[in-house]
Design a protein around this motif. Structure first.
Motif, PDB file in Angstrom:
ATOM      1  N   ALA A 140       0.816  -1.221   0.000  1.00  0.00           N
ATOM      2  CA  ALA A 140       0.000   0.000   0.000  1.00  0.00           C
ATOM      3  C   ALA A 140       0.843   1.262   0.000  1.00  0.00           C
ATOM      4  O   ALA A 140       0.311   2.357  -0.216  1.00  0.00           O
ATOM      5  N   SER A 141       2.145   1.139   0.224  1.00  0.00           N
ATOM      6  CA  SER A 141       3.019   2.310   0.122  1.00  0.00           C
ATOM      7  C   SER A 141       3.560   2.478  -1.299  1.00  0.00           C
ATOM      8  O   SER A 141       4.252   3.461  -1.580  1.00  0.00           O
ATOM      9  N   SER A 142       3.241   1.544  -2.186  1.00  0.00           N
ATOM     10  CA  SER A 142       3.754   1.597  -3.563  1.00  0.00           C
ATOM     11  C   SER A 142       2.662   1.689  -4.622  1.00  0.00           C
ATOM     12  O   SER A 142       2.884   2.240  -5.698  1.00  0.00           O
ATOM     13  N   VAL A 143       1.472   1.135  -4.330  1.00  0.00           N
ATOM     14  CA  VAL A 143       0.374   1.140  -5.305  1.00  0.00           C
ATOM     15  C   VAL A 143      -0.926   1.523  -4.594  1.00  0.00           C
ATOM     16  O   VAL A 143      -1.037   1.412  -3.373  1.00  0.00           O
ATOM     17  N   GLY A 144      -1.901   1.969  -5.376  1.00  0.00           N
ATOM     18  CA  GLY A 144      -3.199   2.332  -4.809  1.00  0.00           C
ATOM     19  C   GLY A 144      -4.013   1.095  -4.460  1.00  0.00           C
ATOM     20  O   GLY A 144      -4.208   0.219  -5.299  1.00  0.00           O
ATOM     21  N   ILE A 145      -4.488   1.032  -3.221  1.00  0.00           N
ATOM     22  CA  ILE A 145      -5.344  -0.067  -2.760  1.00  0.00           C
ATOM     23  C   ILE A 145      -6.697   0.521  -2.386  1.00  0.00           C
ATOM     24  O   ILE A 145      -6.771   1.502  -1.646  1.00  0.00           O
ATOM     25  N   SER A 146      -7.772  -0.052  -2.888  1.00  0.00           N
ATOM     26  CA  SER A 146      -9.109   0.462  -2.601  1.00  0.00           C
ATOM     27  C   SER A 146      -9.429   0.398  -1.112  1.00  0.00           C
ATOM     28  O   SER A 146      -9.100  -0.584  -0.441  1.00  0.00           O
ATOM     29  N   ASP A 147     -10.077   1.447  -0.616  1.00  0.00           N
ATOM     30  CA  ASP A 147     -10.586   1.487   0.758  1.00  0.00           C
ATOM     31  C   ASP A 147      -9.509   1.276   1.817  1.00  0.00           C
ATOM     32  O   ASP A 147      -9.733   0.616   2.833  1.00  0.00           O
ATOM     33  N   ARG A 148      -8.349   1.842   1.601  1.00  0.00           N
ATOM     34  CA  ARG A 148      -7.266   1.742   2.582  1.00  0.00           C
ATOM     35  C   ARG A 148      -6.616   3.113   2.787  1.00  0.00           C
ATOM     36  O   ARG A 148      -5.408   3.222   2.904  1.00  0.00           O
ATOM     37  N   PHE A 149      -7.438   4.176   2.798  1.00  0.00           N
ATOM     38  CA  PHE A 149      -6.913   5.540   2.835  1.00  0.00           C
ATOM     39  C   PHE A 149      -5.965   5.758   4.010  1.00  0.00           C
ATOM     40  O   PHE A 149      -4.809   6.146   3.829  1.00  0.00           O
ATOM     41  N   ALA A 150      -6.427   5.518   5.223  1.00  0.00           N
ATOM     42  CA  ALA A 150      -5.604   5.790   6.406  1.00  0.00           C
ATOM     43  C   ALA A 150      -4.427   4.825   6.502  1.00  0.00           C
ATOM     44  O   ALA A 150      -3.307   5.221   6.837  1.00  0.00           O
ATOM     45  N   TYR A 151      -4.675   3.569   6.198  1.00  0.00           N
ATOM     46  CA  TYR A 151      -3.610   2.569   6.265  1.00  0.00           C
ATOM     47  C   TYR A 151      -2.505   2.889   5.259  1.00  0.00           C
ATOM     48  O   TYR A 151      -1.314   2.853   5.596  1.00  0.00           O
ATOM     49  N   SER A 152      -2.899   3.237   4.039  1.00  0.00           N
ATOM     50  CA  SER A 152      -1.910   3.577   3.012  1.00  0.00           C
ATOM     51  C   SER A 152      -1.101   4.795   3.412  1.00  0.00           C
ATOM     52  O   SER A 152       0.110   4.865   3.175  1.00  0.00           O
ATOM     53  N   MET A 153      -1.766   5.776   4.035  1.00  0.00           N
ATOM     54  CA  MET A 153      -1.069   6.968   4.529  1.00  0.00           C
ATOM     55  C   MET A 153       0.041   6.585   5.494  1.00  0.00           C
ATOM     56  O   MET A 153       1.171   7.069   5.387  1.00  0.00           O
ATOM     57  N   THR A 154      -0.262   5.673   6.417  1.00  0.00           N
ATOM     58  CA  THR A 154       0.742   5.303   7.419  1.00  0.00           C
ATOM     59  C   THR A 154       1.898   4.529   6.799  1.00  0.00           C
ATOM     60  O   THR A 154       3.057   4.726   7.172  1.00  0.00           O
ATOM     61  N   LYS A 155       1.607   3.662   5.860  1.00  0.00           N
ATOM     62  CA  LYS A 155       2.676   2.852   5.269  1.00  0.00           C
ATOM     63  C   LYS A 155       3.537   3.668   4.306  1.00  0.00           C
ATOM     64  O   LYS A 155       4.738   3.414   4.160  1.00  0.00           O
ATOM     65  N   GLY A 156       2.925   4.673   3.658  1.00  0.00           N
ATOM     66  CA  GLY A 156       3.721   5.608   2.862  1.00  0.00           C
ATOM     67  C   GLY A 156       4.679   6.385   3.748  1.00  0.00           C
ATOM     68  O   GLY A 156       5.830   6.634   3.385  1.00  0.00           O
ATOM     69  N   ALA A 157       4.202   6.741   4.937  1.00  0.00           N
ATOM     70  CA  ALA A 157       5.052   7.456   5.895  1.00  0.00           C
ATOM     71  C   ALA A 157       6.208   6.571   6.351  1.00  0.00           C
ATOM     72  O   ALA A 157       7.347   7.050   6.481  1.00  0.00           O
ATOM     73  N   ILE A 158       5.931   5.295   6.595  1.00  0.00           N
ATOM     74  CA  ILE A 158       6.986   4.365   7.008  1.00  0.00           C
ATOM     75  C   ILE A 158       8.084   4.295   5.949  1.00  0.00           C
ATOM     76  O   ILE A 158       9.287   4.333   6.258  1.00  0.00           O
ATOM     77  N   TYR A 159       7.687   4.213   4.697  1.00  0.00           N
ATOM     78  CA  TYR A 159       8.663   4.137   3.609  1.00  0.00           C
ATOM     79  C   TYR A 159       9.512   5.406   3.549  1.00  0.00           C
ATOM     80  O   TYR A 159      10.750   5.349   3.467  1.00  0.00           O
ATOM     81  N   ALA A 160       8.863   6.571   3.641  1.00  0.00           N
ATOM     82  CA  ALA A 160       9.597   7.840   3.579  1.00  0.00           C
ATOM     83  C   ALA A 160      10.512   8.018   4.789  1.00  0.00           C
ATOM     84  O   ALA A 160      11.661   8.476   4.655  1.00  0.00           O
ATOM     85  N   MET A 161      10.017   7.678   5.981  1.00  0.00           N
ATOM     86  CA  MET A 161      10.835   7.759   7.192  1.00  0.00           C
ATOM     87  C   MET A 161      12.079   6.884   7.072  1.00  0.00           C
ATOM     88  O   MET A 161      13.171   7.265   7.512  1.00  0.00           O
ATOM     89  N   SER A 162      11.915   5.723   6.478  1.00  0.00           N
ATOM     90  CA  SER A 162      13.023   4.777   6.359  1.00  0.00           C
ATOM     91  C   SER A 162      14.123   5.323   5.455  1.00  0.00           C
ATOM     92  O   SER A 162      15.312   5.168   5.747  1.00  0.00           O
ATOM     93  N   LEU A 163      13.723   5.973   4.362  1.00  0.00           N
ATOM     94  CA  LEU A 163      14.716   6.597   3.483  1.00  0.00           C
ATOM     95  C   LEU A 163      15.480   7.680   4.226  1.00  0.00           C
ATOM     96  O   LEU A 163      16.705   7.814   4.086  1.00  0.00           O
ATOM     97  N   SER A 164      14.770   8.458   5.023  1.00  0.00           N
ATOM     98  CA  SER A 164      15.397   9.539   5.780  1.00  0.00           C
ATOM     99  C   SER A 164      16.403   9.000   6.790  1.00  0.00           C
ATOM    100  O   SER A 164      17.529   9.498   6.896  1.00  0.00           O
ATOM    101  N   VAL A 165      16.011   7.963   7.526  1.00  0.00           N
ATOM    102  CA  VAL A 165      16.909   7.357   8.518  1.00  0.00           C
ATOM    103  C   VAL A 165      18.131   6.751   7.833  1.00  0.00           C
ATOM    104  O   VAL A 165      19.270   6.914   8.293  1.00  0.00           O
TER     105      VAL A 165
END
Length: 254
Positions: A140-165
């Protein structure tokens, strides 16, 4: 290969599912495993299984969304070589049927919880001369998944945070990567289906299984095997990278 002897590994949400499989495998490979869990009984069950096999493990009851609790646990643990940020929760809903409370709950556990563990462990790893962080993202951090708005938001954040760290601490000998599973068959998935699709469990399970081109859900042990590689010395040249483990979901669903 993939020897974790003399390593101390912290796994959040290690009481069940993917976290449990990672805890058991890391202990088998020689690590001393420290499980941080809200569900004390589940964590103790995993610890008992590890100890029965002759390895070392400890459990700590904490709410990862509460920084004070997380800092206290890491202070108790001391040395940490490996952190696996695995704990998380899910939510079904698009933007319009995601309430503010839903968004806050998902953010507090999935994003702030991972941040709290990172905030606690990075100074420890710097003082120890390095370490490895593995954060659990999602397809969900790489592709659009139906009905996962909040969950996808959090997993996108995890991916971005990981790059930063990975970028900020590369000179401290700290590696940081993510794993992005598709659907993995865990007790969480069974409970999720039962709660959201009562009376249609078998039908939904079949549908979710076949959404992976490979034709089935993943197994927790398969995710654990990838986690072991990425946290081992053999993966010493890998940082700032996401690894889908998805039965072909991202690339082959066309």
């Amino acid at each position: 290969m993939f020897n974790l002897q003399n390593k101390h590994a912290v796994i959040t949400g290690g009481g069940s599912g993917i976290g449990r499989a990672i805890s058991v495998l890391f202990a088998k490979q020689g690590a001393t495993v420290h499980i941080i869990e809200l569900n004390k009984a589940a964590a103790e069950q995993t610890v008992a299984e590890i100890e029965e096999a002759g390895s070392k493990a400890f459990s700590y009851e904490a709410d990862i969304s509460k920084q004070e609790q997380v800092l206290a646990v890491f202070a108790e643990i001391g040395k940490v070589d490996i952190l696996v940020n695995n704990a998380g929760i899910a939510h079904v809903g698009n933007l319009e049927n995601t309430t503010e409370a839903d968004l806050d709950r998902l953010y507090n556990v999935n994003v702030k919880g991972a941040y709290n563990a990172l905030y606690a462990v990075i100074p420890v790893m710097k003082a120890n001369g390095g370490g490895v962080v593995l954060n659990m993202a999602s397809i969900a951090s790489s592709v659009g998944i139906s009905d996962r708005f909040a969950y996808s938001m959090t997993k996108g954040a995890i991916y971005a945070m990981s790059l930063s760290v990975a970028r900020d601490y590369i000179n401290d000998n700290i590696r940081c990567n993510t794993i992005s599973p598709a659907r993995v068959h865990t007790p969480f998935v069974d409970g999720f289906i039962a709660k959201n699709y009562a009376g249609k469990e078998a039908e939904i399970f079949e549908k979710l299984s076949k959404s992976q081109p490979i034709g089935r859900m993943g197994k927790p042990e398969e995710v654990a095997a990838l986690a072991l590689y990425l946290c081992s010395d053999e993966a010493g040249f890998i940082t700032g990278t996401d690894y889908p483990i998805d039965g072909g979901f991202i690339k082959l669903n066309n």
